[in-house]
Design a protein around this motif. Sequence first.
Motif, short mmCIF file in Angstrom:
data_model
loop_
_atom_site.label_atom_id
_atom_site.label_comp_id
_atom_site.label_asym_id
_atom_site.label_seq_id
_atom_site.Cartn_x
_atom_site.Cartn_y
_atom_site.Cartn_z
N PRO A 281 4.70 10.65 14.25
CA PRO A 281 5.06 9.32 13.73
C PRO A 281 3.86 8.53 13.24
O PRO A 281 2.71 8.91 13.41
N GLU A 282 4.16 7.39 12.61
CA GLU A 282 3.16 6.44 12.14
C GLU A 282 3.45 5.09 12.80
O GLU A 282 4.58 4.63 12.72
N GLN B 282 0.83 -1.21 0.00
CA GLN B 282 0.00 0.00 0.00
C GLN B 282 0.86 1.26 0.00
O GLN B 282 0.38 2.35 0.32
N HIS B 283 2.11 1.14 -0.40
CA HIS B 283 3.05 2.26 -0.30
C HIS B 283 2.57 3.51 -1.04
O HIS B 283 2.75 4.63 -0.55
N ALA B 284 1.96 3.35 -2.21
CA ALA B 284 1.51 4.52 -2.97
C ALA B 284 0.48 5.33 -2.22
O ALA B 284 0.36 6.54 -2.43
N ILE C 280 -0.89 -2.94 14.46
CA ILE C 280 -1.39 -2.08 13.39
C ILE C 280 -0.21 -1.52 12.60
O ILE C 280 0.90 -1.37 13.11
N GLY C 281 -0.47 -1.23 11.33
CA GLY C 281 0.52 -0.62 10.46
C GLY C 281 -0.11 0.52 9.67
O GLY C 281 -1.33 0.57 9.50
N MET C 282 0.74 1.41 9.17
CA MET C 282 0.22 2.61 8.50
C MET C 282 1.26 3.19 7.57
O MET C 282 2.45 3.26 7.90
N ASP D 6 4.83 9.30 2.36
CA ASP D 6 5.51 10.25 3.24
C ASP D 6 5.96 9.66 4.56
O ASP D 6 6.61 10.36 5.37
N GLY D 7 5.65 8.41 4.84
CA GLY D 7 6.07 7.80 6.09
C GLY D 7 5.35 6.49 6.32
O GLY D 7 4.27 6.25 5.79
N SER D 8 5.95 5.60 7.13
CA SER D 8 5.33 4.32 7.43
C SER D 8 5.84 3.80 8.75
O SER D 8 6.89 4.22 9.25
#
Length: 574
Positions: A60-61, A28-30, A46-48, A34-36
Amino acid sequence: MCGIGAISFRQPRSADMVTALKSINRNQHARGPDGSGMTLAASSGIGMVRLRMRAEMAEPEPIPLGNECFAAYNGEVYWDGVTLPEGGMGEVLTLVGDQPEAVDGMFAIATLDRRQDNIRLQRDRFGIKPLYKREIEGGVAVASTIRGLIGAFGRPSVRHAAIEQFLAFGRPLDGGSFFDDISEVPRGTQWVMTGGQLVPETSLHAMSEPRTSFASEFVLPKTLRVALQSSLQRVQPSTRAMGLAVSGGLDSTILADQLAEMGVEDLRTVSIRVAGSSDGISNLSQLGIKARAAQSWTHTTRTVTPESFAHGVERAAAQMGEPSRMSSIPLYAALADCAADAGIVMLLVGEGADELFMGYSSYAAVTSGKATAISEFLIPSTRCPYLDALMGPGFAAQMKTFAHDIYPDIPAMAPLDRLRQIELDHSLGPLLQRADHLMMARSIEARTPFLHGSVPELALAVPAARHMAGGQNKALLRSAFPEVQSRPGPWRTKLPFRAPITDWLRGPLQSWLDATLRSGEELLVDLGLRRAGLNLVRADLARDRGAAYEVAYTLLSLIFWKRWLDEGANDAAR
């Protein structure tokens, strides 16, 4: 704005969570260049990935909320009941507060409580921001895209009931996806992921249930005008370049006119031209906007040709993760490319106006009052012979009964009002999915002014027939903006945003269509379609029967989707 993922296992499996969340983020990078990042508890995490629109760069994410709570957040909150909240954490705190139903925005959020080892999910009432759930070995996972779930956990088995519904209606009606263990998290709901299970908690307002009651007699054109102006103000805040999609239609012309009146300068507008069609605009002068601010705007166009359209059809399955009967998918992908080329990061679009204000000419058929009008709207009689040939005798009648079970009659509701309620799910849902997936694939956030503020409540308070008064669609919306309606322009005639597939498939794309249907026959048979039905479609194409072209386009989408699955759907970079 972002892409999110969440996992809950029945037992602690931290290594597996890290691997899966990394894969979801990568796939889902696109959606968030700007950050992950990710945050874990004992058996949940969870991830973002983030596309920053208003949040502080140092945030932060996932977003830390204090007390060992973190949020993976996708969307925008425009109003917390009193004001515009601060970006990022301010928006999330509004959603996890005491009155999430008062929030105006678009969102899908997963909030991890590390102390309780659980995750709370929330999704906006229209489903503007997507969220899918999947049963996995030892637990459950969610992500912003089907491709994210496939990339992390492998290809699931195809759900053949969805194939049947797709042939009949253009999409599954039962809430499931095209895969056995993947489905949408229902719109306007809250869930808890705990112990490897997904448990429903409560419902927010559904899209067809107004949050505020308006008596229809008090919904005047002026009231609607003020409401749309207010909504348009709400959805603008962003630190990134803003754009507007303009087609020359009524909805986007109203938005352009009002943005100019508000004094918005340096707006970047984009439009798609369709070869051989009058859809789209080549320059802004066609809109006839008088306000001085429009002089600072720049306009970018792109033309979709039959050849580029065919390429777009082939790419659509990989972009969406599902087949689609919408011929607008390649056009919308071209719109996203056009917007990216113009440097746009936040794009205003007109989704929702046609369903709320009864904008499609096909709605007129339901005014007949026939008991079967809605079922015939969902499955036209011209499609029925092909359905029976492709899936077996009596299949079309079976699907009409199925549609009635999903969307039963409501005796106290006029047929047009019931149709509008159905269309907020059947039509608007896929259009919002289209806007989100294709724009976010180019790291662009789409915002929908017609779905915010009190605009939906006002539209729904008015009987659907009033929106079609005098034989004119969107009658109330037109009367709210008489200055647009009074001047000449392309918006005076409704042109749907779709490709002229019949003309193209019988003309410049005929050989491509024939070759694809022949080479893809075994793939369709593998999905449960009958050879006799495929032969009928090809025979009727040779006879140039118009109804065969719509069915053929549906088959094309299935072929390219099945190829994508068979050739490696796990590779999200495809």
